[in-house]
Design an enzyme around this catalytic site. Structure first.
Site, short mmCIF file in Angstrom:
data_model
loop_
_atom_site.label_atom_id
_atom_site.label_comp_id
_atom_site.label_asym_id
_atom_site.label_seq_id
_atom_site.Cartn_x
_atom_site.Cartn_y
_atom_site.Cartn_z
N HIS A 162 0.87 -1.18 0.00
CA HIS A 162 0.00 0.00 0.00
C HIS A 162 0.91 1.24 0.00
O HIS A 162 1.97 1.22 0.64
CB HIS A 162 -0.84 0.07 1.29
N CYS A 262 -2.40 2.86 9.09
CA CYS A 262 -3.42 1.90 8.66
C CYS A 262 -4.65 1.91 9.59
O CYS A 262 -5.75 1.62 9.16
CB CYS A 262 -2.86 0.47 8.66
N1 ARG Z 1 -3.80 -7.18 6.52
C1 ARG Z 1 -4.23 -5.95 5.90
C2 ARG Z 1 -4.21 -6.11 4.39
O1 ARG Z 1 -3.34 -6.77 3.88
C3 ARG Z 1 -3.36 -4.81 6.34
C4 ARG Z 1 -3.81 -3.48 5.83
C5 ARG Z 1 -2.88 -2.36 6.19
N2 ARG Z 1 -3.44 -1.12 5.85
C6 ARG Z 1 -2.77 -0.10 5.27
N3 ARG Z 1 -3.40 1.02 5.11
N4 ARG Z 1 -1.57 -0.24 4.81
O2 ARG Z 1 -5.05 -5.59 3.69
#
Ligand code: ARG
Length: 269
Positions: A162, A262
C-alpha cells in the site's frame, strides 16, 4: 485545523489468512495485546487533541482495525473502497454505512481501491499508489469524484503493498507548512522515483530498516508525527527536519502488515 479520525477497535483482530508478505496464518498472535496497543494509539491521539470517531468492529473481519482502507473522505464526500481480496470485501459496505449515517456523500467505487491505503491527500492533490492493491483506473475515478489532481505512483516491492507503507505525508494540509513527505525510494519504479524527486526535493528519505518496521506508516498533523517506535532512524531524520516524532508501539498489528496510519482514516469535512 483540528484533525478528525475514524478508527475501529481490533476486538476481532486475528491473522487467519495471508494477503500480504507480513501475514503468517501459522504464527501466533495476541488479540488482547493488539487491543491494548491500539488503545495506546487512541490515547496518543487524544493527547494530541484530535477528534476521534469509532466504527463498530465486525466479528468475521479480522483486518477491519485497518480503517485507512475503509474509504477516502475529502470535502464531505466519501469514495467507497472496493477491496482487492474477498477476505476484506465486507468491510466496504460497513464503512459506507458509517459515512452516510454521519452526513458524508458516498460515491460508490467501480474500480478496485483500498481507500487511504493508496490515496494520500497532500494539500490540494492526491498521491495515488498502484501495483499491488488499488487499480490504476481508480486514480482517475478519484480525480473525477474529488476534482483534485492525482499523481499516480507505481509500487514495486510486495512488502510495501500500500502507498501508506512507502510514503508518509508530513505536511501540506491547508494552514500547514509547504507540502512534504518521507518515503522509501526503492519501493517505487524508476519513473515514480524521479517524479517524487521532482515534486518533493526536500523530502525526508527513509532507509529500508525504517520501512521494514512500517516506520513510514505514520500520521502527521504538520508538526507531530505519530510513527512506530521501532523506526528510530526515521524519528531522528524527522527531528532534524523540524518535526516532533511521537512513537507508538503497534508491533502486534504489524503481524498483519499494519501500523498507525493503517488504523487511522482521516475524515475531511
Ligand atoms: N492485513 C491488511 C491487508 O493486507 C493490512 C492493511 C494495512 N493497511 C494499510 N493502510 N496499509 O489488507
Amino acid at each position: 485545523m483540528q484533525k478528525r479520525f475514524l478508527m475501529c477497535r481490533p476486538t476481532y483482530f486475528a491473522v487467519t489468512y495471508k494477503i500480504n508478505p507480513w501475514m503468517d496464518p501459522d504464527a501466533p498472535f495476541d488479540t488482547s495485546l493488539a487491543i491494548s496497543q491500539w488503545e495506546s494509539l487512541v490515547s496518543t491521539y487524544q493527547e494530541l487533541g484530535y477528534a476521534l470517531e469509532f466504527i463498530d468492529p465486525l466479528p468475521s473481519l479480522p483486518d477491519m482495525v485497518f480503517a485507512a482502507n475503509g474509504g477516502t473522505f475529502i470535502d464531505g464526500k466519501m469514495y467507497t473502497s472496493q477491496f482487492r481480496y474477498a477476505e476484506r470485501a465486507d468491510e466496504a459496505p460497513a464503512y459506507r454505512d458509517w459515512a452516510e449515517r454521519h452526513g458524508f456523500e458516498a460515491h460508490e467505487a467501480k474500480q478496485v481501491n483500498e481507500g487511504e491505503g493508496d490515496l494520500l491527500t497532500v494539500g490540494d492533490y492526491l498521491l495515488a499508489g498502484t501495483g499491488f492493491r488499488t487499480a490504476h483506473a481508480a486514480h482517475l475515478e478519484a480525480q473525477e469524484i474529488f476534482g483534485r489532481p492525482v499523481v499516480s505512483l507505481q509500487l514495486v516491492d510486495p512488502r510495501f503493498y500500500h502507498l501508506d507503507t512507502a510514503i508518509a505525508v508530513l505536511s501540506g494540509s491547508r494552514g500547514e507548512k509547504p507540502a512534504n513527505i518521507a518515503y522509501l525510494p526503492e519501493a517505487f519504479s524508476a519513473g515514480s522515483q524521479e517524479a517524487l524527486r521532482r515534486l518533493f526535493p526536500d523530502a525526508v528519505i527513509a532507509t529500508s530498516a525504517d520501512a521494514e518496521v512500517l516506520g513510514l506508516n505514520a500520521v502527521s498533523d504538520g508538526h507531530n508525527v505519530v510513527l512506530p517506535v521501532q523506526a528510530t532512524n526515521l524519528a531522528e531524520q524527522l527531528k532534524k527536519a523540524g518535526y516532533n516524532p511521537v512513537p507508538v508501539d503497534l508491533s502486534e498489528l504489524r503481524l498483519a502488515g499494519g501500523g498507525p496510519k493503517c488504523c487511522t482514516l482521516e475524515l475531511r469535512g
